[in-house]
Design a protein around this motif. Structure first.
Motif, short mmCIF file in Angstrom:
data_model
loop_
_atom_site.label_atom_id
_atom_site.label_comp_id
_atom_site.label_asym_id
_atom_site.label_seq_id
_atom_site.Cartn_x
_atom_site.Cartn_y
_atom_site.Cartn_z
N TYR A 22 9.42 -0.90 -11.31
CA TYR A 22 9.76 -0.80 -9.81
C TYR A 22 10.04 0.43 -9.13
N VAL A 23 10.02 1.70 -10.00
CA VAL A 23 10.31 2.81 -9.38
C VAL A 23 8.92 3.61 -9.28
N LEU A 24 8.15 2.90 -9.10
CA LEU A 24 6.71 3.50 -8.59
C LEU A 24 6.88 3.56 -7.27
N PRO A 25 6.68 4.99 -6.79
CA PRO A 25 6.99 5.14 -5.13
C PRO A 25 6.59 4.44 -4.18
N PRO A 26 5.09 3.98 -4.39
CA PRO A 26 4.60 3.19 -3.25
C PRO A 26 5.17 1.96 -3.28
N LEU A 27 5.45 1.13 -4.49
CA LEU A 27 6.08 -0.06 -4.53
C LEU A 27 7.53 -0.11 -4.03
N ALA A 28 8.03 0.85 -4.29
CA ALA A 28 9.57 1.06 -3.85
C ALA A 28 9.42 1.13 -2.38
N THR A 39 -2.47 7.54 -5.51
CA THR A 39 -1.72 8.34 -6.72
C THR A 39 -2.54 8.33 -8.12
N GLY A 40 -3.18 7.14 -8.42
CA GLY A 40 -3.49 7.22 -9.63
C GLY A 40 -4.92 8.20 -9.56
N LEU A 41 -5.47 8.29 -8.56
CA LEU A 41 -6.56 8.95 -8.25
C LEU A 41 -6.39 10.26 -8.37
N ILE A 73 2.08 -2.56 6.23
CA ILE A 73 2.83 -1.63 5.06
C ILE A 73 2.46 -1.90 3.77
N LEU A 74 1.76 -3.11 3.47
CA LEU A 74 1.18 -3.37 2.43
C LEU A 74 -0.23 -2.70 2.11
N LEU A 75 -0.82 -2.66 3.23
CA LEU A 75 -2.12 -1.82 3.16
C LEU A 75 -1.85 -0.27 2.96
N MET A 76 -0.83 0.39 3.50
CA MET A 76 -0.34 1.68 3.34
C MET A 76 -0.08 1.89 1.99
N THR A 77 0.92 1.15 1.56
CA THR A 77 1.40 1.35 0.04
C THR A 77 0.36 1.19 -1.03
N LEU A 78 -0.38 0.29 -0.93
CA LEU A 78 -1.61 -0.06 -1.82
C LEU A 78 -2.50 1.07 -1.80
N PHE A 79 -2.95 1.39 -0.55
CA PHE A 79 -3.78 2.75 -0.63
C PHE A 79 -3.01 3.79 -1.13
N LEU A 80 -1.58 4.09 -1.19
CA LEU A 80 -0.98 5.05 -1.61
C LEU A 80 -1.01 5.00 -3.17
N VAL A 95 -12.59 13.50 0.23
CA VAL A 95 -12.22 12.81 1.42
C VAL A 95 -13.20 11.81 1.69
N LYS A 96 -14.56 12.10 1.79
CA LYS A 96 -15.56 11.03 2.06
C LYS A 96 -15.35 9.98 1.17
N ASP A 97 -15.31 10.01 -0.24
CA ASP A 97 -15.18 9.09 -1.29
C ASP A 97 -14.01 8.16 -1.04
N VAL A 98 -12.89 8.89 -0.78
CA VAL A 98 -11.46 8.24 -0.67
C VAL A 98 -11.79 7.26 0.41
N ILE A 99 -12.26 7.68 1.66
CA ILE A 99 -12.22 6.80 2.82
C ILE A 99 -13.40 5.50 2.57
N TYR A 100 -14.50 5.90 1.65
CA TYR A 100 -15.12 4.86 1.56
C TYR A 100 -14.60 3.63 0.33
N TYR A 101 -13.80 4.34 -0.59
CA TYR A 101 -13.07 3.24 -1.14
C TYR A 101 -12.01 2.52 -0.40
N PHE A 102 -11.45 3.31 0.47
CA PHE A 102 -10.57 2.47 1.53
C PHE A 102 -11.05 1.22 2.01
N PHE A 103 -12.33 1.60 2.61
CA PHE A 103 -12.80 0.34 3.51
C PHE A 103 -13.86 -0.61 2.64
#
Length: 464
Positions: free
Chosen positions: A198-204, A155-157, A144-151, A111-119
């Motif tokens: 385009y069926v990638l859920p975050p993009l959709a 997802t890949g991670l 919304i773009l921030l949320m979906t890009l982070f998701l 979780v710490k690593d993910v938060i650092y990647y986010f910021f």
């Protein structure tokens, strides 16, 4: 238990800031903002051939690939929890003495690593891109773009995290499973059009936000991650491991090679470390497979680009990550007792890097043959070799033996991007004009050798 997480966050900051100061680390996101802003401003030029839907598609898959490249936590479990991590001993290393479970400690670490990647990456990248788009009168919903890009990143991670955990538990047997899954995915995506992407859920979800899509996105992130943490493999050896002396034999077989002893050491370090060959699989081969899977469809959205040229350039860029493996876990303090200088160690790492490049080179050759372009193999191989040499030369010049840490310095990372970006885009642009112009990439080889020569002079002033 928030105290542990808080301490890990502070530990991460102190570890990086101790190398190049609080300001150098804090300014790193500013560089990401500037880069992404320039990317969005380039839409003034390319906006006529790339639609906004295509731009959103590219952004979400870019973050998906980034997440996949850092998702090998399943292999890092034992490295982080059970031994020193590079030159530092992290809080997680105290897992045997803390009155809490290893899974809880490692969950906090992730979780710490993910938060650092986010910021450090996702937030500044999104902010810069949206700001640049606003300047040229293109409007995106920032939150919304921030949320979906982070998701998309998560997802890949999480998916690669799951694969790496399967490998950590099953060992080499898992490679066969991953190979079968890869073949199935290639068959399923064979001949599909770009509309399938385009069926990638975050993009959709960005295109048509809904609670159902949000649940699916969260499920793609949380379910694989929870499964991975449940089956986290952390062994505490109850006995000493013993290995027969293979060093002399390997070095003897490489006796014709000037750096045979160094190469033998690198091979033994890699094979005996946690994950072994898995580091190559999940840090390089899985992302490359994902890129080859989606690249044909993505490039259909940008007419004129040669898929094989782009693939060779991308693989050449990613190949430089193998230099990071060679320096990231080595204890350089042990070299201080030997009559060696920093340039000597750099040369030894570069020799091992050259041998490891046989893996991506084989991928490039197989891909060229598979696509029915055997007559273009000289151009493609030359392009890959040139890009790989240039990438690693810039990496060595800017970071020396501290690649993973040094690139988080704002100035170093800015220099890295400025040195790499124009060259990579220039190679792709030349191929778009005429495929045979790719031969111009040969210029990068003497440039790389010159940069390496300057690197040895620069780092020769330092001590191990």
């Amino acid at each position: 238990m928030f105290e542990l997480f808080n301490s890990m966050m502070k530990e991460e900051w102190r570890m990086h800031s101790s190398f190049f100061g609080n300001r150098g680390f804090a300014l790193f996101p500013v560089v990401i903002v500037a880069i992404s802003m320039l990317l969005s401003l380039s839409m003034m030029i390319f906006g006529r051939i790339i639609s906004q839907a295509d731009v959103l598609l590219g952004l979400h898959y870019l973050l998906l690939f980034m997440g996949s490249m850092v998702g090998g936590f399943g292999l890092l479990g034992r490295e982080v929890m059970n031994r020193r991590f590079s030159q530092a001993s992290l809080l997680a290393y105290s897992s045997r003495t803390l009155p809490i479970s290893e899974r809880f400690i490692f969950s906090n670490f992730i979780v710490k690593d993910v938060i650092y990647y986010f910021f450090l990456y996702v937030l500044p990248f999104t902010a810069g891109f949206v700001a640049g788009a606003f300047i040229i009168d293109i409007h995106y919903s920032f939150l919304i773009l921030l949320m979906t890009l982070f998701l998309s990143f998560c997802t890949g991670l999480s998916l690669v995290f799951l694969l790496s955990t399967v490998y950590a538990n099953l060992g080499k047997k898992a490679l066969f499973l991953i190979f079968v899954v890869s073949i199935v995915l290639l068959v399923l995506f064979q001949g599909t059009g770009p509309e399938k992407l385009y069926v990638l859920p975050p993009l959709a979800m960005y295109i048509a936000p809904s609670v159902d899509l949000l649940i699916i996105c969260l499920g793609l992130v949380l379910v694989p991650s929870i499964i991975s943490i449940i089956f986290l493999k952390v062994d505490y050896p109850q006995f000493q491991k013993h290995y027969r002396n293979r060093f002399k034999g390997i070095a003897a077989r490489l006796g014709f090679y000037g750096y045979s002893h160094f190469v033998a050491k690198e091979y033994l370090d890699l094979s005996r470390s946690e994950g072994g060959v898995g580091k190559i699989v999940f840090s390089f081969l899985v992302p490359v497979a994902l890129i080859w899977l989606f690249l044909p469809q993505l490039l259909k959205l940008v007419p004129g680009l040669d898929i094989l040229v782009v693939f060779a350039v991308v693989v050449g860029m990613m190949a430089s990550s193998m230099y990071n493996w060679l320096v990231e876990f080595d204890m350089f303090s042990s070299y201080a007792f030997l009559p060696l200088t920093v340039p000597d160690i750099l040369r030894s790492k570069l020799n091992s890097y050259s041998l490891l490049n046989v893996i991506p080179l084989a991928i490039i050759i197989i891909t060229t043959v598979y696509t029915g372009r055997l007559f273009d193999i000289v151009h493609i191989v030359l392009l890959f070799v040139a890009v790989s040499m240039y990438m690693v030369s810039v990496t060595v010049y800017l970071t020396g033996l501290n690649t993973s840490i040094s690139l988080y310095n704002a100035g170093t990372f800015a220099g890295y991007v400025l040195a790499i970006g124009p060259v990579v885009l220039g190679m792709i642009f030349l191929a778009q004009l005429n495929f045979h112009f790719v031969i111009a990439s040969v210029i990068l080889i003497p440039v790389a050798l010159f940069v390496l020569k300057r690197s040895f002079v620069k780092w020769g002033k330092w001590e191990v």
